[in-house]
Design a protein around this motif. Structure first.
Motif, PDB file in Angstrom:
ATOM      1  N   LEU A 142       0.821  -1.209   0.000  1.00 14.87           N
ATOM      2  CA  LEU A 142       0.000   0.000   0.000  1.00 14.87           C
ATOM      3  C   LEU A 142       0.854   1.258   0.000  1.00 14.87           C
ATOM      4  CD1 LEU A 142      -2.768  -1.093   2.524  1.00 14.87           C
ATOM      5  CD2 LEU A 142      -3.119  -0.545   0.105  1.00 14.87           C
ATOM      6  N   ALA A 143       2.000   1.203   0.672  1.00 14.75           N
ATOM      7  CA  ALA A 143       2.866   2.374   0.752  1.00 14.75           C
ATOM      8  C   ALA A 143       3.435   2.754  -0.610  1.00 14.75           C
ATOM      9  CB  ALA A 143       4.006   2.120   1.736  1.00 14.75           C
ATOM     10  N   GLU A 144       3.413   1.816  -1.568  1.00 13.55           N
ATOM     11  CA  GLU A 144       3.981   2.080  -2.884  1.00 13.55           C
ATOM     12  C   GLU A 144       2.950   2.596  -3.883  1.00 13.55           C
ATOM     13  OE1 GLU A 144       5.608  -1.641  -4.011  1.00 13.55           O
ATOM     14  OE2 GLU A 144       7.157  -1.655  -2.466  1.00 13.55           O
ATOM     15  N   VAL A 145       1.676   2.578  -3.519  1.00 13.14           N
ATOM     16  CA  VAL A 145       0.629   3.048  -4.426  1.00 13.14           C
ATOM     17  C   VAL A 145       0.768   4.556  -4.604  1.00 13.14           C
ATOM     18  CG1 VAL A 145      -1.854   3.240  -4.818  1.00 13.14           C
ATOM     19  CG2 VAL A 145      -0.920   1.180  -3.766  1.00 13.14           C
ATOM     20  N   ALA A 146       0.847   4.991  -5.842  1.00 10.76           N
ATOM     21  CA  ALA A 146       1.150   6.396  -6.133  1.00 10.76           C
ATOM     22  C   ALA A 146      -0.099   7.261  -6.136  1.00 10.76           C
ATOM     23  CB  ALA A 146       1.847   6.508  -7.496  1.00 10.76           C
ATOM     24  N   GLY A 147       0.039   8.456  -5.567  1.00 10.14           N
ATOM     25  CA  GLY A 147      -0.968   9.492  -5.740  1.00 10.14           C
ATOM     26  C   GLY A 147      -2.238   9.367  -4.921  1.00 10.14           C
TER      27      GLY A 147
ATOM     28  N   ALA B 288       4.218  11.406 -13.556  1.00  9.66           N
ATOM     29  CA  ALA B 288       5.537  11.716 -14.111  1.00  9.66           C
ATOM     30  C   ALA B 288       6.645  10.995 -13.343  1.00  9.66           C
ATOM     31  CB  ALA B 288       5.770  13.224 -14.092  1.00  9.66           C
ATOM     32  N   GLU B 289       6.564  11.003 -12.015  1.00 15.55           N
ATOM     33  CA  GLU B 289       7.592  10.357 -11.208  1.00 15.55           C
ATOM     34  C   GLU B 289       7.641   8.856 -11.455  1.00 15.55           C
ATOM     35  OE1 GLU B 289       6.801  11.389  -7.182  1.00 15.55           O
ATOM     36  OE2 GLU B 289       7.339  13.513  -7.432  1.00 15.55           O
ATOM     37  N   TYR B 290       6.471   8.233 -11.583  1.00 15.72           N
ATOM     38  CA  TYR B 290       6.432   6.788 -11.781  1.00 15.72           C
ATOM     39  C   TYR B 290       6.943   6.423 -13.168  1.00 15.72           C
ATOM     40  CZ  TYR B 290       4.862   2.364  -9.815  1.00 15.72           C
ATOM     41  OH  TYR B 290       4.826   1.105  -9.253  1.00 15.72           O
TER      42      TYR B 290
END
Length: 326
Positions: free
Chosen positions: A23-28, A173-175
């Motif tokens: 869950l901590a890696e889910v973006a945005g 953009a970051e991903y």
């Protein structure tokens, strides 16, 4: 980043290769994932309802919950169904009940993830409501949908509702840049901007666009992105509208023909980009509102089956006649 991430592996589907496993890696979606992590940490998971557009982390969050609860055993304790493929009441009565009834060891409950739950018929949703009650002691349901108002109230009242919004441009953009780095791809700043624009908040679309663009050459730039995505450069749309507003219907129609023929856009794609770009045109507020009204009318007619080229030309004609400034 995904547990399988790494350079190379061009034969893999990147949206799965780089799907976050925690869950901590889910973006945005920081606010949502923080609340979900608290449920997992307290081992107090309720039924959940995720609503929002495509590609914003609903399925990924459901799978990440299962991974964090069950570890390596998550596949044995997590059932994923797609309601758009199995719309009838049988999917509720048979597959869900069979999974909920089967024995399992070491865990207090199992998780059933029902994707596109708004595609379930009313009868199937009613059966699902009863099943949620019947197996509440040993099963948790996670429902995912695009439109929560298509889910009956008795189900909504049994769930903690989370509304996922389109992903911020910075998160996309970051991903994209992170994946490009993992894959050893050279990507330009305008290439990133083009992917972000084409994705419109949909991470899945951005990653698919990156993978497709990466096959066309050594460098992913703006030209490569627009060549493989169903999007035109924003300036192409703006040029068409400016011709129309300036009264040059012939030039506007020629630009529309380029978009439909050379760029390969569909009528819906043109409408979507018109809507997104409306406030960037040099129009006063009243004219912009009028333009949006025309765009809405055209979109409705196209979705009802009208000829899309004819309707788009009528839209441009109304702008050329000054209707947008009335």
């Amino acid at each position: 980043m995904s547990e399988t991430s790494g350079s190379g592996g061009r034969g893999e589907i990147w949206i799965e290769k780089y799907r976050p496993s925690a869950l901590a890696e889910v973006a945005g979606q920081d606010d949502i994932t923080e609340r979900l992590r608290s449920y997992v940490a307290q081992d107090d998971l309720p039924h959940l309802l995720f609503s929002g557009p495509a590609g914003v982390g609903k399925t990924t969050s459901a799978m990440a919950i299962a991974r964090e609860i069950y570890g390596d055993d998550w596949r044995d304790n997590f059932l994923e169904l797609n309601a758009s493929d199995e719309r009838g009441i049988d999917v509720v009565r048979d597959r869900i009940k069979n999974f909920a009834r089967t024995s399992f060891g070491g865990y207090d409950y199992r998780v059933i993830f029902l994707d596109e739950a708004d595609a379930l018929t009313s009868d199937a949703q009613s059966a699902l409501r009863r099943t949620m009650e019947q197996f509440a002691n040993n099963t948790r349901f996670i429902l995912s949908c695009n439109y929560s108002n298509q889910i009956i109230d008795p189900i909504q009242s049994r769930c903690a509702v989370f509304r996922f919004g389109p992903l911020p441009e910075t998160a996309v953009a970051e991903y994209v840049e992170q994946i490009a780095g993992e894959e050893g791809i050279e990507i330009t700043d305008d290439g990133v901007d083009a992917l972000v624009y084409a994705a419109d908040g949909d991470m899945r679309k951005a990653i698919n666009g990156l993978q497709a663009a990466a096959t066309t050459g050594e460098t992913v730039d703006e030209e490569a992105v627009y060549a493989i995505t169903a999007a035109a450069r924003p300036e192409e749309i703006e040029t068409m509208v400016q011709h129309a507003i300036g009264g040059d219907f012939t030039a506007a129609r020629a630009k529309l023909d380029d978009l439909l023929t050379d760029w390969g856009l569909g009528g819906g794609d043109v409408i979507d980009q018109l809507h997104r770009s409306a406030w960037s045109f040099e129009l006063d507020d009243q004219a912009t509102v009028r333009l949006l009204e025309r765009v809405g009318e055209t979109d409705y007619r196209i979705t009802q089956g009208a000829n899309e080229r004819l309707q788009l030309e009528a839209l441009l004609a109304s702008l050329a006649l000054g209707d947008a400034g009335e």
